[in-house]
Design a protein around this motif. Structure first.
Motif, PDB file in Angstrom:
ATOM      1  N   LEU A 109      -7.530  -6.544  -6.946  1.00  0.00           N
ATOM      2  CA  LEU A 109      -6.109  -6.621  -6.637  1.00  0.00           C
ATOM      3  C   LEU A 109      -5.696  -7.957  -6.003  1.00  0.00           C
ATOM      4  O   LEU A 109      -4.696  -8.552  -6.420  1.00  0.00           O
ATOM      5  CB  LEU A 109      -5.726  -5.439  -5.737  1.00  0.00           C
ATOM      6  CG  LEU A 109      -4.248  -5.130  -5.555  1.00  0.00           C
ATOM      7  CD1 LEU A 109      -3.485  -5.204  -6.862  1.00  0.00           C
ATOM      8  CD2 LEU A 109      -4.096  -3.755  -4.952  1.00  0.00           C
ATOM      9  N   PRO A 110      -6.463  -8.500  -5.019  1.00  0.00           N
ATOM     10  CA  PRO A 110      -6.070  -9.795  -4.447  1.00  0.00           C
ATOM     11  C   PRO A 110      -5.958 -10.897  -5.499  1.00  0.00           C
ATOM     12  O   PRO A 110      -5.077 -11.753  -5.429  1.00  0.00           O
ATOM     13  CB  PRO A 110      -7.216 -10.095  -3.468  1.00  0.00           C
ATOM     14  CG  PRO A 110      -7.754  -8.753  -3.109  1.00  0.00           C
ATOM     15  CD  PRO A 110      -7.625  -7.915  -4.342  1.00  0.00           C
ATOM     16  N   MET A 111      -6.856 -10.840  -6.525  1.00  0.00           N
ATOM     17  CA  MET A 111      -6.786 -11.864  -7.568  1.00  0.00           C
ATOM     18  C   MET A 111      -5.489 -11.760  -8.359  1.00  0.00           C
ATOM     19  O   MET A 111      -4.899 -12.764  -8.750  1.00  0.00           O
ATOM     20  CB  MET A 111      -7.968 -11.709  -8.522  1.00  0.00           C
ATOM     21  CG  MET A 111      -9.241 -12.311  -7.980  1.00  0.00           C
ATOM     22  SD  MET A 111     -10.619 -11.919  -9.022  1.00  0.00           S
ATOM     23  CE  MET A 111     -10.059 -12.591 -10.571  1.00  0.00           C
ATOM     24  N   PHE A 112      -5.054 -10.513  -8.600  1.00  0.00           N
ATOM     25  CA  PHE A 112      -3.805 -10.344  -9.349  1.00  0.00           C
ATOM     26  C   PHE A 112      -2.629 -10.912  -8.556  1.00  0.00           C
ATOM     27  O   PHE A 112      -1.688 -11.452  -9.125  1.00  0.00           O
ATOM     28  CB  PHE A 112      -3.576  -8.865  -9.680  1.00  0.00           C
ATOM     29  CG  PHE A 112      -4.343  -8.421 -10.888  1.00  0.00           C
ATOM     30  CD1 PHE A 112      -3.745  -8.432 -12.144  1.00  0.00           C
ATOM     31  CD2 PHE A 112      -5.664  -8.033 -10.774  1.00  0.00           C
ATOM     32  CE1 PHE A 112      -4.462  -8.052 -13.262  1.00  0.00           C
ATOM     33  CE2 PHE A 112      -6.387  -7.657 -11.888  1.00  0.00           C
ATOM     34  CZ  PHE A 112      -5.795  -7.657 -13.133  1.00  0.00           C
ATOM     35  N   PHE A 116      -0.360 -13.653 -10.183  1.00  0.00           N
ATOM     36  CA  PHE A 116       0.996 -13.263 -10.591  1.00  0.00           C
ATOM     37  C   PHE A 116       1.995 -13.279  -9.436  1.00  0.00           C
ATOM     38  O   PHE A 116       3.176 -13.053  -9.649  1.00  0.00           O
ATOM     39  CB  PHE A 116       0.976 -11.848 -11.188  1.00  0.00           C
ATOM     40  CG  PHE A 116       0.278 -11.767 -12.501  1.00  0.00           C
ATOM     41  CD1 PHE A 116       0.933 -12.120 -13.688  1.00  0.00           C
ATOM     42  CD2 PHE A 116      -1.034 -11.340 -12.581  1.00  0.00           C
ATOM     43  CE1 PHE A 116       0.281 -12.045 -14.900  1.00  0.00           C
ATOM     44  CE2 PHE A 116      -1.691 -11.261 -13.796  1.00  0.00           C
ATOM     45  CZ  PHE A 116      -1.036 -11.611 -14.961  1.00  0.00           C
ATOM     46  N   GLY A 117       1.543 -13.511  -8.205  1.00  0.00           N
ATOM     47  CA  GLY A 117       2.432 -13.364  -7.057  1.00  0.00           C
ATOM     48  C   GLY A 117       2.659 -11.887  -6.794  1.00  0.00           C
ATOM     49  O   GLY A 117       1.998 -11.029  -7.386  1.00  0.00           O
ATOM     50  N   ILE A 118       3.618 -11.602  -5.908  1.00  0.00           N
ATOM     51  CA  ILE A 118       3.911 -10.192  -5.626  1.00  0.00           C
ATOM     52  C   ILE A 118       5.175  -9.813  -6.364  1.00  0.00           C
ATOM     53  O   ILE A 118       6.215 -10.444  -6.168  1.00  0.00           O
ATOM     54  CB  ILE A 118       4.072  -9.959  -4.116  1.00  0.00           C
ATOM     55  CG1 ILE A 118       2.715 -10.160  -3.440  1.00  0.00           C
ATOM     56  CG2 ILE A 118       4.618  -8.576  -3.830  1.00  0.00           C
ATOM     57  CD1 ILE A 118       2.753 -10.026  -1.944  1.00  0.00           C
ATOM     58  N   GLY A 119       5.092  -8.809  -7.237  1.00  0.00           N
ATOM     59  CA  GLY A 119       6.284  -8.411  -7.985  1.00  0.00           C
ATOM     60  C   GLY A 119       5.950  -7.550  -9.172  1.00  0.00           C
ATOM     61  O   GLY A 119       4.820  -7.052  -9.311  1.00  0.00           O
ATOM     62  N   VAL A 124       2.426  -4.469 -12.965  1.00  0.00           N
ATOM     63  CA  VAL A 124       2.168  -4.062 -14.350  1.00  0.00           C
ATOM     64  C   VAL A 124       0.791  -4.550 -14.790  1.00  0.00           C
ATOM     65  O   VAL A 124       0.006  -3.798 -15.364  1.00  0.00           O
ATOM     66  CB  VAL A 124       3.266  -4.628 -15.283  1.00  0.00           C
ATOM     67  CG1 VAL A 124       2.852  -4.508 -16.732  1.00  0.00           C
ATOM     68  CG2 VAL A 124       4.582  -3.911 -15.032  1.00  0.00           C
ATOM     69  N   ALA A 125       0.477  -5.804 -14.480  1.00  0.00           N
ATOM     70  CA  ALA A 125      -0.805  -6.375 -14.918  1.00  0.00           C
ATOM     71  C   ALA A 125      -1.963  -5.599 -14.303  1.00  0.00           C
ATOM     72  O   ALA A 125      -2.920  -5.241 -14.995  1.00  0.00           O
ATOM     73  CB  ALA A 125      -0.880  -7.848 -14.528  1.00  0.00           C
ATOM     74  N   SER A 200       3.934  -5.159  -1.542  1.00  0.00           N
ATOM     75  CA  SER A 200       5.074  -5.025  -2.435  1.00  0.00           C
ATOM     76  C   SER A 200       6.368  -5.058  -1.633  1.00  0.00           C
ATOM     77  O   SER A 200       6.370  -4.812  -0.426  1.00  0.00           O
ATOM     78  CB  SER A 200       4.976  -3.704  -3.200  1.00  0.00           C
ATOM     79  OG  SER A 200       6.051  -3.598  -4.096  1.00  0.00           O
ATOM     80  N   ARG A 201       7.483  -5.375  -2.309  1.00  0.00           N
ATOM     81  CA  ARG A 201       8.775  -5.366  -1.630  1.00  0.00           C
ATOM     82  C   ARG A 201       9.546  -4.095  -1.952  1.00  0.00           C
ATOM     83  O   ARG A 201      10.497  -3.752  -1.263  1.00  0.00           O
ATOM     84  CB  ARG A 201       9.602  -6.584  -2.059  1.00  0.00           C
ATOM     85  CG  ARG A 201       9.019  -7.879  -1.546  1.00  0.00           C
ATOM     86  CD  ARG A 201       9.869  -9.075  -1.913  1.00  0.00           C
ATOM     87  NE  ARG A 201       9.044 -10.268  -1.856  1.00  0.00           N
ATOM     88  CZ  ARG A 201       8.439 -10.785  -2.921  1.00  0.00           C
ATOM     89  NH1 ARG A 201       8.598 -10.233  -4.108  1.00  0.00           N
ATOM     90  NH2 ARG A 201       7.668 -11.842  -2.793  1.00  0.00           N
ATOM     91  N   THR A 202       9.163  -3.420  -3.018  1.00  0.00           N
ATOM     92  CA  THR A 202       9.872  -2.197  -3.401  1.00  0.00           C
ATOM     93  C   THR A 202       8.898  -1.250  -4.101  1.00  0.00           C
ATOM     94  O   THR A 202       7.695  -1.505  -4.126  1.00  0.00           O
ATOM     95  CB  THR A 202      11.078  -2.523  -4.313  1.00  0.00           C
ATOM     96  OG1 THR A 202      11.728  -1.306  -4.665  1.00  0.00           O
ATOM     97  CG2 THR A 202      10.632  -3.217  -5.579  1.00  0.00           C
TER      98      THR A 202
END
Lengths: 250, 268
Positions: A109-112, A116-119, A124-125, A200-202
């Motif tokens: 997960l940290p690599m994603f 991709f940043g957080i979003g 999805v990825a 995550s923000r949402t």
């Protein structure tokens, strides 16, 4: 034991569990700040579901879930079928996939987040990534569940390639495919929620993590009840479909 | 080409012929290089005859049958079915009945029998009618709605026979169709097959491991050797028709079975 007795016992156990959830915190046997009574949780659930912020979060999570699913299923199915049908690719990639399958996906997960940043994209990825391996494995198993005898019969009656796929492969694979769909939904659901809870923000996962951190127990349990219900409804619908076509499976 | 011409000439001389095989050999690529599977097979099956092929396991009987069905091509040699080569499966000329478990478990008995017709997009009404006729013929009136897992082993093979006959091919190829059945069911099914055969006048090529079954069913038994498979004996079975279970106790029956047994023993 007959079916009715079993059903009655199950319902009684469920009833006892729900009653205990309501009564024990209410009468101070359990700490109501840690476990709010069921009635309070359900009232909070109705309240929370009415809030625009929560509705938006559910919409975002559902979107992530749907897109990840639409990526993971065709991609995994294509790779799985390729590996099952092509002996050469199968010999090379099957063991590797088994290794990767056994690794917990959450450690990536940290690599994603770095990539991709957080979003939305990152959720999805990650969800697609954590789902695609079970789809590959299941698709391979589905293809391998097709009996050579049945293919030979179809060929001996002059079936075209399209007819062999439509009339032998698909019906043969249907039970395994539905099982695969069910499992991959669970993996996908988990993937989205973990990604949201981690950073995550949402999203509904982020809300739940937030409520937990802020010690808002009624909200937290409302979210748990909501997600558990959604997951069970999904799971049972596919199990029902499976039962429809599993009469001949044995 | 010369060989094909000779074959055709022979056919017109010797009356109606359903299957002719000449100079057929087959070599396949195994793990340790080329493996000869069949060697110089020649056989002629007259129209309406019942020919049984026996031989040790792995002698290429099934391969030969697959070639007669157009499912596999021999490395060498010619096969004529009703006077024409059969480079690919042609269900209008050749029906095939396989070993156990070849029915589609997701289709009812009726739909299994209709399957070959459905592949050719035959009209629904015609499919229904033909499949029902075939189920009647094999003694399964009223069982069309059953699924394979609801049928006994013998009934499943009856459905498989109905499916093989549904397009009315002149030739029926059968690859150990009763091998998985218990002895009693097997005898009954053999008897039933002879009844169906005499009613439909098909040419049958039948593979079996059971010598009793071979003698009981056949007009002629072809004995094959161990790999590479060759035909080492052709035994005419001169027992009268219709065959009865009593015949199995006769000396003639015993002598014929012994002769086949001797051949197979030396061949193995």
């Amino acid at each position: 034991m007959n079916r009715l007795t079993i059903l009655a016992v199950r319902l009684a156990l469920l009833g006892a569990f729900l009653a205990a959830w309501e009564m024990l915190p209410r009468h101070g046997v359990l700490d109501a700040r840690m476990l709010p009574p069921l009635g309070d949780v359900l009232r909070m659930l109705v309240d929370v579901l009415g809030r625009p912020r929560v509705q938006e979060a559910i919409g975002v999570s559902a979107g992530e879930f749907a897109v990840a699913f639409l990526i993971a299923i065709p991609l995994g199915a294509a790779i799985g079928i390729l590996i099952a049908e092509n002996d050469y690719l199968g010999e090379i990639f099957k063991p590797m996939l088994f290794y990767v399958f056994s690794v917990p996906k959450s450690i990536f997960l940290p690599m994603f987040i770095l990539v991709f940043g957080i979003g939305f994209q990152q959720k999805v990825a990650y969800a697609a990534f954590s789902t695609v391996f079970i789809v590959i494995m299941s698709a391979t198993a589905a293809v391998e569940s097709v009996k050579a005898d049945h293919l030979l019969v179809a060929r001996s009656y002059g079936a075209t390639r399209a007819q062999i796929i439509g009339r032998v492969y698909l019906p043969s694979m249907m039970p395994v495919l539905l099982e695969a769909l069910r499992l991959s939904m669970i993996f996908n659901f988990t993937g989205v929620l973990i990604a949201e809870m981690y950073a995550s923000r949402t999203g509904i996962g982020q809300l739940i993590a937030n409520w937990g951190e802020n010690f808002q127990m009624p909200q937290l349990f409302a979210g748990v009840v909501f997600l558990a219900t959604v997951a069970i409804v999904f799971n049972e619908s596919i199990r029902w479909l499976e039962a429809q076509c599993s009469a001949w499976r044995t | 080409m010369q060989r094909l011409a000779n074959l055709s000439a022979a056919r017109t001389d010797a009356g109606p012929t359903a299957i002719e095989v000449a100079g057929l050999s087959h070599v396949y690529d195994g793990r340790e290089g080329k493996v000869p599977a069949l060697e110089d097979i020649a056989m002629t099956v007259g129209a309406g005859r019942f020919v049984v092929i026996v031989g040790p396991s792995g002698c290429g009987k099934t391969s030969l049958l697959m070639m007669l069905a157009g499912l596999r091509r021999p490395s060498e040699g010619a096969i004529l079915c009703n006077g024409r080569p059969i480079p690919s499966p042609d269900p209008e000329r050749v029906g095939v009945v396989f070993q156990e478990a070849s029915l589609f478990p997701w289709l009812s008995a009726q739909d299994n029998v209709e399957f070959p017709l459905a592949l050719r997009h035959a009209p629904r009404a015609e499919r229904r009618r033909r499949a029902t006729d075939m189920l009647d013929l094999v003694g399964l009136q009223g069982f069309g709605g059953r699924y394979p897992h609801e049928l006994s082993g013998g009934m499943k093979q009856r459905v498989a026979i109905a499916r093989g006959l549904v397009q009315d091919p002149p030739v029926l190829l059968m690859d150990e169709p009763f091998a998985a059945l218990d002895e009693q069911t097997r005898m009954t099914m053999g008897h039933e097959l002879l009844r169906i055969w005499s009613q439909t006048l098909k040419t049958v090529v039948f593979i079996t491991h059971s010598l009793t079954e071979a003698v009981y069913l056949a007009d002629e038994v072809l004995v094959m050797s161990a790999r590479p498979g060759r035909i080492i004996d052709r035994i005419a079975i001169a027992l009268p028709r219709p065959r009865t279970y009593d015949m199995m106790a006769t000396d003639t029956f015993g002598r014929l079975r012994d002769r086949i047994w001797q051949q197979i023993r030396t061949a193995d």
